[in-house]
Enzyme design. Sequence first.
Site, short mmCIF file in Angstrom:
data_model
loop_
_atom_site.label_atom_id
_atom_site.label_comp_id
_atom_site.label_asym_id
_atom_site.label_seq_id
_atom_site.Cartn_x
_atom_site.Cartn_y
_atom_site.Cartn_z
N CYS A 169 0.84 -1.19 0.00
CA CYS A 169 0.00 0.00 0.00
C CYS A 169 0.88 1.24 0.00
O CYS A 169 1.58 1.52 0.98
CB CYS A 169 -0.93 0.01 1.21
SG CYS A 169 -1.94 1.51 1.30
N CYS A 225 -7.06 3.23 -2.96
CA CYS A 225 -6.83 2.32 -1.82
C CYS A 225 -6.97 0.87 -2.28
O CYS A 225 -7.98 0.50 -2.90
CB CYS A 225 -7.84 2.63 -0.71
SG CYS A 225 -7.82 1.42 0.63
N GLN A 282 -22.68 -6.77 5.50
CA GLN A 282 -21.27 -6.99 5.82
C GLN A 282 -20.37 -6.49 4.69
O GLN A 282 -20.72 -6.58 3.51
CB GLN A 282 -21.01 -8.49 6.04
CG GLN A 282 -21.75 -9.09 7.22
CD GLN A 282 -21.06 -8.84 8.55
OE1 GLN A 282 -20.12 -8.06 8.64
NE2 GLN A 282 -21.54 -9.51 9.58
N TYR A 285 -31.76 -9.48 14.96
CA TYR A 285 -30.81 -8.59 14.25
C TYR A 285 -30.61 -9.12 12.82
O TYR A 285 -29.49 -9.29 12.36
CB TYR A 285 -29.45 -8.53 14.95
CG TYR A 285 -29.46 -8.19 16.42
CD1 TYR A 285 -29.38 -6.87 16.85
CD2 TYR A 285 -29.50 -9.19 17.38
CE1 TYR A 285 -29.36 -6.56 18.20
CE2 TYR A 285 -29.48 -8.89 18.74
CZ TYR A 285 -29.41 -7.58 19.14
OH TYR A 285 -29.38 -7.27 20.48
N GLU A 312 -35.63 -7.03 12.87
CA GLU A 312 -34.60 -6.01 12.65
C GLU A 312 -35.21 -4.64 12.91
O GLU A 312 -36.36 -4.38 12.52
CB GLU A 312 -34.07 -6.11 11.21
CG GLU A 312 -33.20 -4.98 10.75
CD GLU A 312 -31.94 -4.83 11.56
OE1 GLU A 312 -31.64 -3.69 11.97
OE2 GLU A 312 -31.24 -5.84 11.79
N ASN A 367 -27.01 -11.77 15.81
CA ASN A 367 -25.87 -11.13 15.15
C ASN A 367 -25.86 -9.65 15.53
O ASN A 367 -26.17 -8.78 14.73
CB ASN A 367 -26.00 -11.29 13.62
CG ASN A 367 -24.83 -10.69 12.88
OD1 ASN A 367 -23.72 -10.59 13.40
ND2 ASN A 367 -25.06 -10.25 11.66
N CYS A 406 -18.82 -9.63 16.11
CA CYS A 406 -17.65 -8.91 15.61
C CYS A 406 -16.81 -8.39 16.76
O CYS A 406 -15.88 -7.61 16.54
CB CYS A 406 -18.08 -7.76 14.69
SG CYS A 406 -19.13 -6.53 15.50
#
Length: 378
Positions: free
Chosen positions: A3, A86, A210, A239, A260, A310, A337
């Site tokens: 990078c 990027c 995601q 969720y 949700e 989730n 996560c």
Amino acid sequence: MECGYYDRDLCRSCTVIEVPYEQQLARKQELVRELVGAHGEPRWLPPVASAQAGFRNKAKMVVAGRVGEPTLGILDGTRGVDLQDCPLYPEPITRALHGLAEFTARTRLLPYDVAKARGELKHVVVTANPAGRLMVRFVLRSTRQLPKIQENLAELRRLVPAADVVSVNLQPEHKAVLEGPEEILLSEQGELSMPVNGIDLRVRPRSFFQTNTGVTAQLYRQVRDWVDAVDPTTVWDLYCGVGGFALHVACPDREVVGTEISAEAVASARDTARAMGLPQRGPGSVRFLVADAAATPADLPGTPDLAVVNPPRRGLDASLCAWLEGSGVGHVVYSSCNAKTLARDLARMPSLEPVEARLLDMFPHTGHYEVAVLLRRR
């Protein structure tokens, strides 16, 4: 991954990019095993690695600079750092960012100046599906420059021809929040198709999805395999987002309910279920409700055989943990996560034992990850 931005000290977002990828994966595996292991001894499946470049399906770029000379990237203090190339982004997003920079310059949109709290264009957000089709969102402070975008949609189509969905989000507040509550759709198409494992999911401008489609596909398959092995008659997907887990575990002898808090996400999930021809009642049904996951169990009759959760990084609400602990639900699949809040929630649900787990590396070159755990009532 190489990078040039990192090498020139322009961007340090990829905090562990200098660590060989195999070591990154091993460190994450060690962390999640230690945190989950305090609450049981699950069988750990091999970790799921990601592509090291071009894996992010969404670019959230701060717009800075001057009229006619915008930067799309991040802020260094209040100075814009341009990151249009990027390497985290696939080619369709990179091409779109260059086209959006040119569009912003040609239409003389006014970049937002954080230091002076004035200007109009705060962010551009680009989402790509596996086929390279795009959703493009402009985040503006007000409607003042909205007509410029509307009047030049043909030019935008020329510069970013893959854009199927185009919208403007209004964020009038001067704070570090990406978007506001009002979305103005500028294209005829309002959803971006996001095919995953043969299921054509749909994503609307304010829906969560995601950011690593390839690893997400493996996460959905893993959860589907666990659910099919348990073979429950009823499943609740709390969720549920745009319905990824719920739609993957649907089968003729199973009733699935997804909840949700985002009405946009639920609308997308319903669209997909309708397109798949799934009924809303009885065996084989999948239905989606707009509801806060923490309050959902009180609003739905009975108890499911299996629940999928989730949550965001903060983890489950204490009230939902208490309900799951006392409900008698036989199995829970927890996709997290943040293994620290996962471990906290496992401590709140001692009757649910981790029996199998897997690390899925959604976010290479950072300390972030996804970990999925199958829990069984002791």
